[in-house]
Design a protein around this motif. Structure first.
Motif, PDB file in Angstrom:
ATOM      1  N   LEU A  27     -14.564   7.330  -0.550  1.00 34.41           N
ATOM      2  CA  LEU A  27     -14.797   6.478  -1.737  1.00 34.41           C
ATOM      3  C   LEU A  27     -16.176   6.387  -2.339  1.00 34.41           C
ATOM      4  CD1 LEU A  27     -12.654   3.282  -1.172  1.00 34.41           C
ATOM      5  CD2 LEU A  27     -12.014   5.200  -2.441  1.00 34.41           C
TER       6      LEU A  27
ATOM      7  N   SER B 291      -5.817   4.816  -7.401  1.00 33.35           N
ATOM      8  CA  SER B 291      -4.508   3.891  -6.945  1.00 33.35           C
ATOM      9  C   SER B 291      -4.738   3.353  -5.698  1.00 33.35           C
ATOM     10  CB  SER B 291      -3.358   4.593  -7.247  1.00 33.35           C
ATOM     11  OG  SER B 291      -2.889   5.688  -6.212  1.00 33.35           O
ATOM     12  N   ILE B 292      -5.255   4.097  -4.596  1.00 34.51           N
ATOM     13  CA  ILE B 292      -5.553   3.620  -3.284  1.00 34.51           C
ATOM     14  C   ILE B 292      -6.614   2.741  -3.533  1.00 34.51           C
ATOM     15  CG2 ILE B 292      -6.137   4.510  -0.993  1.00 34.51           C
ATOM     16  CD1 ILE B 292      -4.574   7.135  -1.262  1.00 34.51           C
ATOM     17  N   ASP B 293      -7.662   2.994  -3.985  1.00 33.94           N
ATOM     18  CA  ASP B 293      -8.613   2.061  -3.988  1.00 33.94           C
ATOM     19  C   ASP B 293      -8.397   0.525  -4.606  1.00 33.94           C
ATOM     20  OD1 ASP B 293     -11.085   1.049  -3.746  1.00 33.94           O
ATOM     21  OD2 ASP B 293     -12.105   2.327  -5.519  1.00 33.94           O
TER      22      ASP B 293
ATOM     23  N   VAL C  10       0.960  -1.111   0.007  1.00 30.61           N
ATOM     24  CA  VAL C  10       0.184   0.042  -0.097  1.00 30.61           C
ATOM     25  C   VAL C  10       0.822   1.450   0.087  1.00 30.61           C
ATOM     26  CG1 VAL C  10      -1.683   1.471   1.226  1.00 30.61           C
ATOM     27  CG2 VAL C  10      -1.989  -1.249   1.271  1.00 30.61           C
TER      28      VAL C  10
ATOM     29  N   SER D  14       2.439   1.807  -3.543  1.00 27.50           N
ATOM     30  CA  SER D  14       1.470   2.488  -4.483  1.00 27.50           C
ATOM     31  C   SER D  14       0.820   3.850  -4.179  1.00 27.50           C
ATOM     32  CB  SER D  14       0.134   1.484  -4.553  1.00 27.50           C
ATOM     33  OG  SER D  14      -0.675   1.756  -3.345  1.00 27.50           O
ATOM     34  N   ILE D  15       1.066   4.295  -2.950  1.00 24.45           N
ATOM     35  CA  ILE D  15       0.761   5.652  -2.630  1.00 24.45           C
ATOM     36  C   ILE D  15       1.820   6.474  -2.929  1.00 24.45           C
ATOM     37  CG2 ILE D  15       0.169   7.187  -0.640  1.00 24.45           C
ATOM     38  CD1 ILE D  15      -1.365   5.050   0.684  1.00 24.45           C
TER      39      ILE D  15
ATOM     40  N   ALA E 242      -4.947  -0.384  -4.459  1.00 28.54           N
ATOM     41  CA  ALA E 242      -4.225  -0.797  -3.433  1.00 28.54           C
ATOM     42  C   ALA E 242      -4.953  -1.724  -2.286  1.00 28.54           C
ATOM     43  CB  ALA E 242      -3.347   0.038  -2.850  1.00 28.54           C
ATOM     44  N   LEU E 243      -6.018  -0.907  -2.001  1.00 29.15           N
ATOM     45  CA  LEU E 243      -6.968  -1.479  -0.850  1.00 29.15           C
ATOM     46  C   LEU E 243      -7.645  -2.729  -1.264  1.00 29.15           C
ATOM     47  CD1 LEU E 243      -8.577   1.589   0.822  1.00 29.15           C
ATOM     48  CD2 LEU E 243      -6.633   0.336   1.553  1.00 29.15           C
TER      49      LEU E 243
ATOM     50  N   ILE F 218      -6.953   8.762  -5.580  1.00 28.91           N
ATOM     51  CA  ILE F 218      -8.040   7.852  -5.187  1.00 28.91           C
ATOM     52  C   ILE F 218      -7.983   6.541  -5.815  1.00 28.91           C
ATOM     53  CG2 ILE F 218     -10.594   7.647  -5.029  1.00 28.91           C
ATOM     54  CD1 ILE F 218     -10.702  10.593  -4.278  1.00 28.91           C
TER      55      ILE F 218
ATOM     56  N   LEU G 277      -9.885  10.005   2.289  1.00 29.01           N
ATOM     57  CA  LEU G 277     -10.556   9.887   1.304  1.00 29.01           C
ATOM     58  C   LEU G 277     -12.194   9.182   1.511  1.00 29.01           C
ATOM     59  CD1 LEU G 277      -9.739   6.766  -0.365  1.00 29.01           C
ATOM     60  CD2 LEU G 277      -7.727   8.676  -0.872  1.00 29.01           C
TER      61      LEU G 277
END
Lengths: 224, 224
Positions: free
Chosen positions: A215, B192-194, A189, A192-193, B196-197, B190, A213
């Motif tokens: 979603l 890319s984090i989505d 994680v 990627s961030i 990764a999660l 957002i 954030l």
């Protein structure tokens, strides 16, 4: 996650007294100490006549006071925040956090048993229970300290909690709930961030990153 | 970013009085209101005898009190936090945040000028200045309200601040400094984090995500 140790025990057993002594001793050793206290009976921190009090009484849901030396927050919540969430939000820069109360959570725990208050512990001698602080003889395989053994208890916390904390570089809270990540997932994680940040900013690479954030809900397509 | 409006004016002009009236009026209209007050002279929110006071006095850098209804935080800082950082961290769930003080920041601003206190504004009639609240005649193209026009001022805030806020789904703080992202970059981060999660969790997709991370310093290789 910042290293946490809960000080538990019956009401009146001397938890606050022990915590106050430990704060001073751990600070003396160079640690930044945070505290997190659960108050089942609610609390009044704010006082009549103060602006913060007037804001709250007029109906503000959250009041923040800020100065060059400190800030204060008083915030209404619909349900009690998980202590790990409070710790992540407010105590992340502490070297050690002393918790008072919160005995139903699985944090490492020291129980105070004071003869004048109670003859036996109120929490089980399980894996979270790390030591007793007491003026009673105690049948246990765990370390037992006297009520005034502040330095020895501080050394125990240093050895067993602070130095054993594996440095963790990410804290993740999803819908208010702290998520434990295994180190490998955590690193993924972070990577990627880090990559996403590189794409957007034209500045020195930051060291501390905070992201919040919202979603969007995925809407499912309906068939006719 | 949560919608912010600063109420500025000379000390004694009636900022707190106006804020208290606006909190009640905006709450009555169904908004969740937060407040953020700068106190140049420091503040004492905590009181002798309270546990939080004992913790702070013993040397705790941050004290958090938590209950089922609210929580309170008192935290020492090395330098005053940027109000946008405080707002992002602690006021993100408010519909509107009323700021008291902070006149040197470029937040939209209403200035209170009360004849008994001062004959002229203390801040310039620039683009951040949105309206005056005063009992004096005022030479300006901006809207001018009377000291007791609470409902009209609340409507102005509703119309000019709350409803004009473009919904933003990301707040980013790098090394303590809030970063403005254009919507496109924001959506990229957002996404890319989505992604990764998705890779790490086996649970329903969250709606609110909070991430704090510490990036390792890149070490440059040295040539011999």
């Amino acid at each position: 996650m910042v290293p946490l140790i809960a000080i538990s025990g019956r009401s009146g057993s001397g938890k606050t007294t022990l915590i106050v002594k430990l704060i001073a001793e751990l600070k003396r050793r160079g640690y930044r100490v945070g505290t997190l206290k659960h108050d089942a009976h609610g609390f009044e921190i704010d006082h009549e006549g103060k602006d913060s009090y007037r804001h709250k009484r007029a109906g503000a849901r959250c009041v923040v006071l800020s100065s060059t030396e400190k800030f204060a927050v008083i915030k209404d919540v619909d349900a009690e925040w998980h202590p790990a969430r409070l710790a992540a939000a407010y105590l992340a820069d502490a070297d050690i956090v002393l918790l008072e109360g919160f005995k139903r959570y699985a944090f490492p725990r020291i129980e105070v048993v004071r003869a004048a208050c109670s003859k036996r512990p109120v929490t089980p001698d399980d894996t979270s229970l790390r030591a007793y602080v007491t003026d009673l003889p105690m049948k246990t395989a765990k370390p037992v300290y006297g009520l005034n053994h502040t330095r020895r208890i501080a050394s125990f916390i240093e050895r067993e909690i602070i130095s054993k904390q594996t440095p963790q570089n990410i804290s993740l809270i999803l819908d208010g709930e702290p998520i434990e990540l295994d180190p490998c997932s955590g690193e993924k994680v972070i990577a990627s961030i880090d990559a996403a940040l590189k794409a957007i900013k034209k500045r020195t690479r930051p060291r501390e990153v905070e992201i919040r954030l919202r979603l969007k809900r995925h809407t499912r397509r309906r068939r006719k």
